[in-house]
Design an enzyme around this catalytic site. Structure first.
Site, PDB file in Angstrom:
ATOM      1  N   ARG A 190       9.025 121.601  53.370  1.00 58.31           N
ATOM      2  CA  ARG A 190       9.435 121.785  52.082  1.00 58.31           C
ATOM      3  C   ARG A 190      10.826 122.619  51.896  1.00 58.31           C
ATOM      4  O   ARG A 190      11.639 122.277  51.540  1.00 58.31           O
ATOM      5  CB  ARG A 190       8.936 121.850  51.426  1.00 58.31           C
ATOM      6  CG  ARG A 190       7.570 120.625  51.277  1.00 58.31           C
ATOM      7  CD  ARG A 190       8.044 119.785  51.745  1.00 58.31           C
ATOM      8  NE  ARG A 190       9.109 118.991  50.066  1.00 58.31           N
ATOM      9  CZ  ARG A 190       9.663 117.669  49.927  1.00 58.31           C
ATOM     10  NH1 ARG A 190       8.893 116.747  51.356  1.00 58.31           N
ATOM     11  NH2 ARG A 190       9.626 117.686  48.587  1.00 58.31           N
ATOM     12  N   SER A 203      15.824 132.694  41.788  1.00 59.46           N
ATOM     13  CA  SER A 203      15.900 133.062  41.113  1.00 59.46           C
ATOM     14  C   SER A 203      16.444 134.428  40.530  1.00 59.46           C
ATOM     15  O   SER A 203      15.871 135.388  40.495  1.00 59.46           O
ATOM     16  CB  SER A 203      14.215 132.934  41.308  1.00 59.46           C
ATOM     17  OG  SER A 203      13.684 132.638  40.226  1.00 59.46           O
ATOM     18  N   CYS A 217      -6.865 128.715  34.461  1.00 60.79           N
ATOM     19  CA  CYS A 217      -6.622 128.974  35.343  1.00 60.79           C
ATOM     20  C   CYS A 217      -5.607 128.858  36.449  1.00 60.79           C
ATOM     21  O   CYS A 217      -6.206 129.993  37.558  1.00 60.79           O
ATOM     22  CB  CYS A 217      -7.681 128.564  35.391  1.00 60.79           C
ATOM     23  SG  CYS A 217      -9.248 128.798  34.247  1.00 60.79           S
ATOM     24  N   HIS A 243       1.127 134.929  19.090  1.00 58.64           N
ATOM     25  CA  HIS A 243       2.179 136.066  19.031  1.00 58.64           C
ATOM     26  C   HIS A 243       3.271 136.115  17.505  1.00 58.64           C
ATOM     27  O   HIS A 243       4.367 135.128  17.573  1.00 58.64           O
ATOM     28  CB  HIS A 243       1.725 136.951  19.574  1.00 58.64           C
ATOM     29  CG  HIS A 243       2.982 138.848  19.089  1.00 58.64           C
ATOM     30  ND1 HIS A 243       3.858 139.023  18.879  1.00 58.64           N
ATOM     31  CD2 HIS A 243       2.191 139.582  19.419  1.00 58.64           C
ATOM     32  CE1 HIS A 243       4.322 139.964  18.377  1.00 58.64           C
ATOM     33  NE2 HIS A 243       2.797 140.726  18.157  1.00 58.64           N
ATOM     34  N   ASP A 300       4.874 145.359  20.407  1.00 58.29           N
ATOM     35  CA  ASP A 300       4.053 144.989  19.890  1.00 58.29           C
ATOM     36  C   ASP A 300       2.936 144.938  20.512  1.00 58.29           C
ATOM     37  O   ASP A 300       1.948 145.059  20.403  1.00 58.29           O
ATOM     38  CB  ASP A 300       4.636 143.883  18.815  1.00 58.29           C
ATOM     39  CG  ASP A 300       3.814 144.275  17.585  1.00 58.29           C
ATOM     40  OD1 ASP A 300       3.892 145.018  17.273  1.00 58.29           O
ATOM     41  OD2 ASP A 300       3.405 142.885  17.905  1.00 58.29           O
ATOM     42  N   CYS A 317     -14.227 128.809  31.845  1.00 54.68           N
ATOM     43  CA  CYS A 317     -14.647 127.143  31.345  1.00 54.68           C
ATOM     44  C   CYS A 317     -15.850 126.150  31.722  1.00 54.68           C
ATOM     45  O   CYS A 317     -16.265 126.684  32.676  1.00 54.68           O
ATOM     46  CB  CYS A 317     -13.522 126.068  32.652  1.00 54.68           C
ATOM     47  SG  CYS A 317     -11.628 127.032  32.539  1.00 54.68           S
ATOM     48  N   CYS A 335     -13.405 133.652  39.843  1.00 54.64           N
ATOM     49  CA  CYS A 335     -13.198 133.717  37.490  1.00 54.64           C
ATOM     50  C   CYS A 335     -14.348 134.639  37.448  1.00 54.64           C
ATOM     51  O   CYS A 335     -13.824 135.280  36.720  1.00 54.64           O
ATOM     52  CB  CYS A 335     -13.376 132.397  37.585  1.00 54.64           C
ATOM     53  SG  CYS A 335     -11.724 131.280  38.011  1.00 54.64           S
TER      54      CYS A 335
END
Length: 423
Positions: free
Chosen positions: A115, A130, A196, A230, A383, A403, A411
């Site tokens: 790819r 990027s 996740c 926020h 903040d 989950c 996890c």
């Protein structure tokens, strides 16, 4: 052989926008020149200064005193140069928190090599790399400057960048933080909405680092694991939307449809209980409240690949559907991304705003600028950290909940790592 081919095809479909093969007409290269030129310049600057060493160089920041508090800014990152694309893809395909593939250790190198040329072409179209590291550094600089004023007791503050798939890698950043002798470390996700596969993967990398080196942290860890509503984040989005609406013809402005676009997720992930869709929706709702519901809007999802069900409706299909129904003035808002990268600069700005818009007969389509170098956004980050320090909390209540149908045992170990810290 047929089974292996099917598995490879499934793997090729599993990586979202990074694996797509769009056919883009070169005649539509420049659509929003005011944005394109600034991003291209940033990417070019990155290309000139990128280091090609095996490991990342220490993140140099001017420091008069030894840093006391470190803020680790977590994100997936993006290749700075075309030469970085292969390794970026390889690490991405090897990440079992992001995707689980058959014979992953063998498939990942194959897919990455296959790819790389196509993905390099996409990055070439946005300036050669990027700009996400540039923007993250700028945001971090503004954040720690404000933090030193807001919280002198925990100063000096130093930001560190921890990317999952490019240098500086999360593990490299942790090593630097340990060498700096910090008293406190804050893992600060740069994804406002938790998933996740994004924030979860970055936090798992922190746990895995200490588990693999076989020693406990010398600094006290806590995490800002989500911040979808926020107030300053919401203000930033609202300000950028209003600014972009001003570019539409006055007589069309009130009928512009605001499409909030976020990266989609497979429904198999959503149905395990991933909170991402709800948190993205919460951000959208707060932004529209701030805008006093000035325009019609929808939440749509981008980057779906393959035949399996994903969150919908899809951004491209929504643009087509709106045009078919006579709604041809559209404002795209990347609501789950705070900095420009491939999914804003290529997918939204080129695939949708140029090629697709021409095909559909869109009258006016624009994209709200990402938060990037907005000083108010740096203030939001400061903040968030300041409030987190004052709260004396290790993580959000949500992070303590797995989950309901979680299938990743790491996890649970990660949650235990953060909730067992002593501040």
């Amino acid at each position: 052989m047929r089974s292996l081919g099917a598995n490879m095809a499934a793997a090729l479909r599993a990586a979202g926008v990074l694996l797509r093969d769009p056919l883009v007409s070169s005649s539509w290269r420049v659509y929003q020149p005011w944005r394109w030129k600034s991003v291209a310049a940033a990417a070019a600057a990155t290309t000139e200064t990128a280091q090609h060493a095996q490991g990342a160089k220490p993140q140099v920041q001017p420091q008069k005193r030894k840093p006391k508090t470190g803020i680790l800014m977590l994100n997936m990152g993006g290749p700075e140069t075309l030469g970085d694309v292969h390794d970026f893809l390889l690490r991405l395909f090897l990440d079992r928190d992001l995707m689980t593939l058959p014979i992953q250790n063998k498939l990942a190198p194959f897919i990455a090599k296959r790819r790389t040329p196509k993905i390099q072409e996409q990055y070439r179209r946005i300036g050669g790399g990027s700009p996400i590291k540039i923007w993250t550094s700028k945001q971090g600089e503004g954040m720690v400057k404000l933090l030193d004023e807001l919280s002198p007791n925990t100063a000096p503050h130093k930001y560190y960048i921890g990317f999952r798939y490019v240098h500086p890698l999360t593990e490299e950043a942790i090593e630097e933080m340990e060498r700096d002798g910090l008293e406190r470390a804050i893992a600060f996700t740069q994804y406002p909405q938790y998933s996740c596969s994004t924030t979860g993967s970055s936090l798992n990398a922190i746990y895995r680092y200490y588990n693999q080196v076989g020693r406990k942290p010398t600094m006290k860890w806590s995490t800002i694991d989500r911040w979808p509503t926020h107030h300053l984040l919401i203000q930033c989005f609202a300000d950028h939307i209003l600014k972009e609406l001003d570019h539409f013809p006055l007589e069309k402005r009130s009928e512009v449809v605001i499409l909030f676009s976020a990266h989609s997720l497979p429904m198999s992930v959503v149905n395990r209980g991933d909170p991402y869709p709800q948190e993205v929706s919460a951000t959208v709702q707060k932004v529209m409240e701030r805008l006093e519901y000035c325009n019609p809007y929808r939440l749509v999802w981008q980057s779906k690949v393959g035949p399996m069900p994903w969150l919908g409706p899809q951004t491209d299909e929504s643009i087509k559907g709106l045009c078919e129904r006579g709604r041809k003035n559209i404002l795209l808002v990347p609501i789950a991304f705070t900095s420009d990268h491939i999914e804003t600069l290529y997918e939204l700005d080129i695939e949708y705003s140029q090629v697709l818009a021409k095909e559909c007969g869109v009258e006016n389509i624009r994209r709200a600028e990402s938060l990037n170098g907005n000083p108010l956004f740096s203030k939001a980050l400061a903040d968030l950290v300041h409030s987190h320090i004052q709260s004396n909390e290790l993580c959000s209540k949500q992070l303590t909940l797995s989950c309901p149908l979680c299938v990743n045992p790491v996890c649970r170990e990660t949650k235990s790592f953060f909730t067992s810290q002593q501040l």
